[in-house]
Design a protein around this motif. Structure first.
Motif, PDB file in Angstrom:
ATOM      1  N   ARG A 114     -13.322  -5.772   1.339  1.00 13.68           N
ATOM      2  CA  ARG A 114     -12.247  -5.982   0.368  1.00 13.68           C
ATOM      3  C   ARG A 114     -12.241  -4.889  -0.694  1.00 13.68           C
ATOM      4  NH1 ARG A 114     -13.121 -12.453   0.884  1.00 13.68           N
ATOM      5  NH2 ARG A 114     -11.506 -12.743   2.467  1.00 13.68           N
ATOM      6  N   GLN A 115     -13.398  -4.397  -1.033  1.00 11.13           N
ATOM      7  CA  GLN A 115     -13.458  -3.274  -1.964  1.00 11.13           C
ATOM      8  C   GLN A 115     -12.828  -2.033  -1.339  1.00 11.13           C
ATOM      9  OE1 GLN A 115     -17.657  -3.204  -2.687  1.00 11.13           O
ATOM     10  NE2 GLN A 115     -17.592  -4.909  -4.153  1.00 11.13           N
ATOM     11  N   ARG A 116     -13.120  -1.823  -0.053  1.00 12.20           N
ATOM     12  CA  ARG A 116     -12.531  -0.669   0.648  1.00 12.20           C
ATOM     13  C   ARG A 116     -11.021  -0.841   0.791  1.00 12.20           C
ATOM     14  NH1 ARG A 116     -17.482  -1.152   3.752  1.00 12.20           N
ATOM     15  NH2 ARG A 116     -16.407  -2.374   5.358  1.00 12.20           N
ATOM     16  N   LEU A 117     -10.579  -2.067   1.054  1.00 10.16           N
ATOM     17  CA  LEU A 117      -9.144  -2.316   1.179  1.00 10.16           C
ATOM     18  C   LEU A 117      -8.435  -2.021  -0.139  1.00 10.16           C
ATOM     19  CD1 LEU A 117      -6.621  -3.288   2.599  1.00 10.16           C
ATOM     20  CD2 LEU A 117      -7.334  -5.651   2.153  1.00 10.16           C
ATOM     21  N   GLU A 118      -9.021  -2.438  -1.236  1.00 16.53           N
ATOM     22  CA  GLU A 118      -8.418  -2.155  -2.535  1.00 16.53           C
ATOM     23  C   GLU A 118      -8.309  -0.652  -2.770  1.00 16.53           C
ATOM     24  OE1 GLU A 118      -8.927  -3.218  -7.287  1.00 16.53           O
ATOM     25  OE2 GLU A 118     -10.625  -3.498  -5.930  1.00 16.53           O
ATOM     26  N   GLU A 119      -9.362   0.081  -2.455  1.00 19.76           N
ATOM     27  CA  GLU A 119      -9.340   1.532  -2.636  1.00 19.76           C
ATOM     28  C   GLU A 119      -8.274   2.177  -1.750  1.00 19.76           C
ATOM     29  OE1 GLU A 119     -13.315   2.726  -1.787  1.00 19.76           O
ATOM     30  OE2 GLU A 119     -14.163   1.812  -3.596  1.00 19.76           O
ATOM     31  N   SER A 120      -8.178   1.708  -0.511  1.00 29.87           N
ATOM     32  CA  SER A 120      -7.169   2.275   0.401  1.00 29.87           C
ATOM     33  C   SER A 120      -5.762   1.998  -0.096  1.00 29.87           C
ATOM     34  CB  SER A 120      -7.356   1.686   1.807  1.00 29.87           C
ATOM     35  OG  SER A 120      -8.584   2.090   2.373  1.00 29.87           O
ATOM     36  N   LEU A 121      -5.509   0.762  -0.507  1.00 35.39           N
ATOM     37  CA  LEU A 121      -4.180   0.418  -1.016  1.00 35.39           C
ATOM     38  C   LEU A 121      -3.845   1.211  -2.273  1.00 35.39           C
ATOM     39  CD1 LEU A 121      -4.236  -3.452  -0.491  1.00 35.39           C
ATOM     40  CD2 LEU A 121      -2.797  -1.811   0.733  1.00 35.39           C
ATOM     41  N   ASP A 122      -4.840   1.407  -3.118  1.00 33.93           N
ATOM     42  CA  ASP A 122      -4.608   2.219  -4.320  1.00 33.93           C
ATOM     43  C   ASP A 122      -4.152   3.616  -3.943  1.00 33.93           C
ATOM     44  OD1 ASP A 122      -5.322   0.127  -5.963  1.00 33.93           O
ATOM     45  OD2 ASP A 122      -7.337   0.883  -6.403  1.00 33.93           O
ATOM     46  N   THR A 123      -4.768   4.181  -2.926  1.00 32.97           N
ATOM     47  CA  THR A 123      -4.398   5.519  -2.476  1.00 32.97           C
ATOM     48  C   THR A 123      -2.994   5.528  -1.886  1.00 32.97           C
ATOM     49  OG1 THR A 123      -6.726   5.994  -1.989  1.00 32.97           O
ATOM     50  CG2 THR A 123      -5.082   7.458  -1.022  1.00 32.97           C
ATOM     51  N   VAL A 124      -2.679   4.498  -1.095  1.00 33.04           N
ATOM     52  CA  VAL A 124      -1.343   4.383  -0.502  1.00 33.04           C
ATOM     53  C   VAL A 124      -0.282   4.307  -1.590  1.00 33.04           C
ATOM     54  CG1 VAL A 124       0.179   2.871   0.826  1.00 33.04           C
ATOM     55  CG2 VAL A 124      -2.141   3.324   1.653  1.00 33.04           C
ATOM     56  N   LEU A 125      -0.503   3.474  -2.590  1.00 32.81           N
ATOM     57  CA  LEU A 125       0.502   3.271  -3.634  1.00 32.81           C
ATOM     58  C   LEU A 125       0.581   4.436  -4.607  1.00 32.81           C
ATOM     59  CD1 LEU A 125       0.034  -0.514  -4.504  1.00 32.81           C
ATOM     60  CD2 LEU A 125       1.685   0.543  -2.961  1.00 32.81           C
ATOM     61  N   ALA A 126      -0.467   5.264  -4.641  1.00 28.90           N
ATOM     62  CA  ALA A 126      -0.467   6.417  -5.543  1.00 28.90           C
ATOM     63  C   ALA A 126       0.457   7.526  -5.048  1.00 28.90           C
ATOM     64  CB  ALA A 126      -1.880   6.954  -5.711  1.00 28.90           C
ATOM     65  N   ALA A 127       0.801   7.501  -3.775  1.00 30.09           N
ATOM     66  CA  ALA A 127       1.699   8.525  -3.233  1.00 30.09           C
ATOM     67  C   ALA A 127       3.051   8.445  -3.930  1.00 30.09           C
ATOM     68  CB  ALA A 127       1.860   8.330  -1.723  1.00 30.09           C
ATOM     69  N   ASP A 128       3.640   9.580  -4.189  1.00 31.61           N
ATOM     70  CA  ASP A 128       4.891   9.667  -4.936  1.00 31.61           C
ATOM     71  C   ASP A 128       6.058   9.238  -4.052  1.00 31.61           C
ATOM     72  OD1 ASP A 128       6.787  10.160  -6.815  1.00 31.61           O
ATOM     73  OD2 ASP A 128       6.780  12.340  -6.570  1.00 31.61           O
ATOM     74  N   VAL A 129       6.455   7.987  -4.184  1.00 30.88           N
ATOM     75  CA  VAL A 129       7.553   7.421  -3.400  1.00 30.88           C
ATOM     76  C   VAL A 129       8.492   6.703  -4.357  1.00 30.88           C
ATOM     77  CG1 VAL A 129       8.173   5.764  -1.607  1.00 30.88           C
ATOM     78  CG2 VAL A 129       6.116   7.165  -1.335  1.00 30.88           C
ATOM     79  N   SER A 130       9.788   6.851  -4.150  1.00 32.88           N
ATOM     80  CA  SER A 130      10.790   6.278  -5.044  1.00 32.88           C
ATOM     81  C   SER A 130      10.658   4.765  -5.153  1.00 32.88           C
ATOM     82  CB  SER A 130      12.193   6.619  -4.538  1.00 32.88           C
ATOM     83  OG  SER A 130      13.171   5.880  -5.238  1.00 32.88           O
ATOM     84  N   LYS A 131      10.483   4.288  -6.374  1.00 36.41           N
ATOM     85  CA  LYS A 131      10.448   2.845  -6.607  1.00 36.41           C
ATOM     86  C   LYS A 131      11.860   2.255  -6.634  1.00 36.41           C
ATOM     87  CE  LYS A 131       6.072   2.775  -9.119  1.00 36.41           C
ATOM     88  NZ  LYS A 131       5.377   2.399 -10.383  1.00 36.41           N
ATOM     89  N   GLU A 132      12.843   3.119  -6.753  1.00 40.02           N
ATOM     90  CA  GLU A 132      14.224   2.643  -6.751  1.00 40.02           C
ATOM     91  C   GLU A 132      14.650   2.191  -5.365  1.00 40.02           C
ATOM     92  OE1 GLU A 132      18.761   4.148  -7.942  1.00 40.02           O
ATOM     93  OE2 GLU A 132      17.054   5.550  -8.029  1.00 40.02           O
ATOM     94  N   TRP A 133      14.167   2.903  -4.330  1.00 39.12           N
ATOM     95  CA  TRP A 133      14.647   2.638  -2.979  1.00 39.12           C
ATOM     96  C   TRP A 133      13.592   2.024  -2.074  1.00 39.12           C
ATOM     97  CZ3 TRP A 133      19.458   2.450  -3.481  1.00 39.12           C
ATOM     98  CH2 TRP A 133      20.144   3.359  -4.290  1.00 39.12           C
ATOM     99  N   ASN A 134      12.346   2.032  -2.498  1.00 39.29           N
ATOM    100  CA  ASN A 134      11.266   1.401  -1.726  1.00 39.29           C
ATOM    101  C   ASN A 134      10.615   0.311  -2.560  1.00 39.29           C
ATOM    102  OD1 ASN A 134       9.048   1.203   0.381  1.00 39.29           O
ATOM    103  ND2 ASN A 134       7.870   1.813  -1.412  1.00 39.29           N
ATOM    104  N   ILE A 135      10.482  -0.879  -1.966  1.00 36.29           N
ATOM    105  CA  ILE A 135       9.830  -2.010  -2.625  1.00 36.29           C
ATOM    106  C   ILE A 135       8.559  -2.328  -1.849  1.00 36.29           C
ATOM    107  CG2 ILE A 135      10.033  -4.441  -3.289  1.00 36.29           C
ATOM    108  CD1 ILE A 135      13.111  -3.982  -3.297  1.00 36.29           C
ATOM    109  N   ASP A 136       7.399  -2.138  -2.472  1.00 33.54           N
ATOM    110  CA  ASP A 136       6.125  -2.368  -1.806  1.00 33.54           C
ATOM    111  C   ASP A 136       5.771  -3.850  -1.815  1.00 33.54           C
ATOM    112  OD1 ASP A 136       5.253   0.385  -1.204  1.00 33.54           O
ATOM    113  OD2 ASP A 136       5.277   0.612  -3.391  1.00 33.54           O
ATOM    114  N   ALA A 137       5.309  -4.349  -0.665  1.00 34.10           N
ATOM    115  CA  ALA A 137       4.872  -5.736  -0.555  1.00 34.10           C
ATOM    116  C   ALA A 137       3.575  -5.785   0.240  1.00 34.10           C
ATOM    117  CB  ALA A 137       5.943  -6.597   0.130  1.00 34.10           C
ATOM    118  N   VAL A 138       2.750  -6.795  -0.051  1.00 35.89           N
ATOM    119  CA  VAL A 138       1.496  -6.994   0.675  1.00 35.89           C
ATOM    120  C   VAL A 138       1.459  -8.430   1.190  1.00 35.89           C
ATOM    121  CG1 VAL A 138       0.096  -5.223  -0.422  1.00 35.89           C
ATOM    122  CG2 VAL A 138       0.336  -7.448  -1.529  1.00 35.89           C
TER     123      VAL A 138
END
Length: 412
Positions: free
Chosen positions: A194-218
């Motif tokens: 779970r610690q590794r999953l949190e780190e991976s998700l943090d990296t995924v969400l850190a990528a510069d992607v438009s929040k206007e047109w992309n809505i992230d869900a888990v």
């Protein structure tokens, strides 16, 4: 009873059926592409299924993107109201399909053009299963940094695809991340993955992607085939992660204990996350993803969304796959059942019920709740179908039978 008579019956309780119809017509439900081809996709990869299996061998499964779009067109013509399509990354449609980490929106160009033509919105999902890099049973939480990085790159690519699609369609896309990671038997170390999953998700969400047109869900899950004892992405993990990062939380009706309702979770989660994604499904004894019906658990989901005045903060999607019956009929049955559940919620005299509750008149509240069950809601539903130009419940199967005879029967 006619629709005008039904309108009067509801008006006597302070319910505006015209407003309910308007809201129903503009509230989209995201149909899931994987119902049409039994979660096979079109990349031709091999690997662990991630505990996902469609049971049955009813004839007529879509074998190509063209066939899947044809089937979706037929289903869409029999479903009233606004619609979206939920795509997984394995449904890319291009002359050459690259590795999952190299996918771009151009590999989904035919789907984008189809969505424009059919006036569908689109949603998206990374496909973190059915691939050699998922054979260990772990993806974003893997102890192997090489495997983790692969799935991080794939999820980032999918977020960028979603943002591109959303911008082109001028309609935001929900990108939902679900992973199959876990153990079949009892683990000793539950924390490290779970610690590794949190780190991976943090990296995924850190990528510069438009929040206007992309809505992230888990999306969480209680367990899966092959991961019966421990699922890394549990409800508690993703609830905490969504709250911490203020992203959309996906609640899947089949991903909890069979006696546990996601309706109970909606009002609590909405206090702390910006939005919800509901995966409307029907688990029978476990997460078996049966076709959605107009049953009490489904009605409860939509009742709670409407009672919380949260339609504008809730994305509604379907998630079931039944290969034992006609797949197009499964889409139509499940979507119509979801829409009917929403309509019933919109037709509830909620203001009066709240008033009775606030006054401590629980007898009156219970009596009115029971009375609403026999109100002529079906005539309001029929009016919705008529205004949308689709067949009534008693008529649409004729179209499916004809399509099965003329199209599906030729697929072998």
């Amino acid at each position: 009873m006619s629709y005008p008579e039904s309108l009067e019956r509801y008006a006597a309780l302070g319910v505006d059926t015209e407003q309910a119809l308007q809201t129903l017509a503009k509230t989209p439900i995201s149909l899931h592409c994987w119902q049409g081809d039994d979660v096979n996709g079109f990349e031709g990869s091999t690997g662990d299924s991630g505990g996902i299996a469609a049971t049955g061998n009813y004839p007529g499964r879509a074998r190509t993107p063209e066939e899947l779009r044809s089937d979706m067109n037929k289903a869409g013509s029999l479903i009233p109201g606004a619609k979206r399509l939920n795509l997984h990354a394995i449904y890319a449609d291009a002359p050459e399909i690259p590795d999952r980490t190299e996918l771009t929106s151009e590999h989904f160009r035919p789907w984008i053009e189809w969505a424009k033509e059919q006036q569908f919105g689109l949603d998206f999902n990374p496909t973190c299963f059915g691939h050699p890099m998922a054979e260990s049973g772990f993806t974003l939480s893997s102890a192997d940094s090489r495997i983790r990085q692969y799935w991080i790159d794939h999820c980032i690519a999918c977020r960028k695809i979603a943002a591109d699609i959303g911008e082109e369609l001028r309609n935001p896309v929900v990108t939902n991340i679900w992973i199959p990671d876990g153990y079949k038997d009892v683990p000793v170390d539950r924390a490290a993955p779970r610690q590794r999953l949190e780190e991976s998700l943090d990296t995924v969400l850190a990528a510069d992607v438009s929040k206007e047109w992309n809505i992230d869900a888990v999306e969480s899950k209680l367990f899966g085939i092959g991961v019966e004892s421990y699922t890394v992405g549990s409800h508690e993990f993703y609830l905490g992660y969504a709250v911490k990062n203020q992203i959309c939380l996906c609640l899947d009706a089949g991903h909890f204990h069979p006696t546990e309702s996601i309706a109970e979770k909606i009002s609590s989660a909405l206090q702390f996350v910006p939005s919800l994604l509901t995966h409307v499904s029907r688990g029978v004894r476990w997460d078996s993803d049966h076709v959605v019906l107009l049953d009490d658990p489904t009605k409860a989901i939509f009742e709670e969304i409407v009672r919380c005045d949260a339609l504008d903060r809730t994305h509604i999607g379907l998630d079931f796959f039944d290969a034992s019956i006609n797949r197009i009929a499964a889409w139509v049955i499940g979507t119509r059942a979801s829409q009917k559940s929403l309509l019933l919620a919109l037709l509830e005299p909620t203001d009066e019920l709240r008033k009775l509750e606030a006054e401590g008149d629980y007898t009156g509240r219970l009596a009115l709740l029971e009375a609403t069950k026999s109100l002529p809601w079906s005539e309001v539903w029929n009016e919705h179908c008529r205004r949308s130009g689709v067949p009534l419940d008693t008529d649409w199967m004729k179209d499916v039978r004809t399509y099965e005879k003329e199209v599906l029967s030729g697929r072998v």
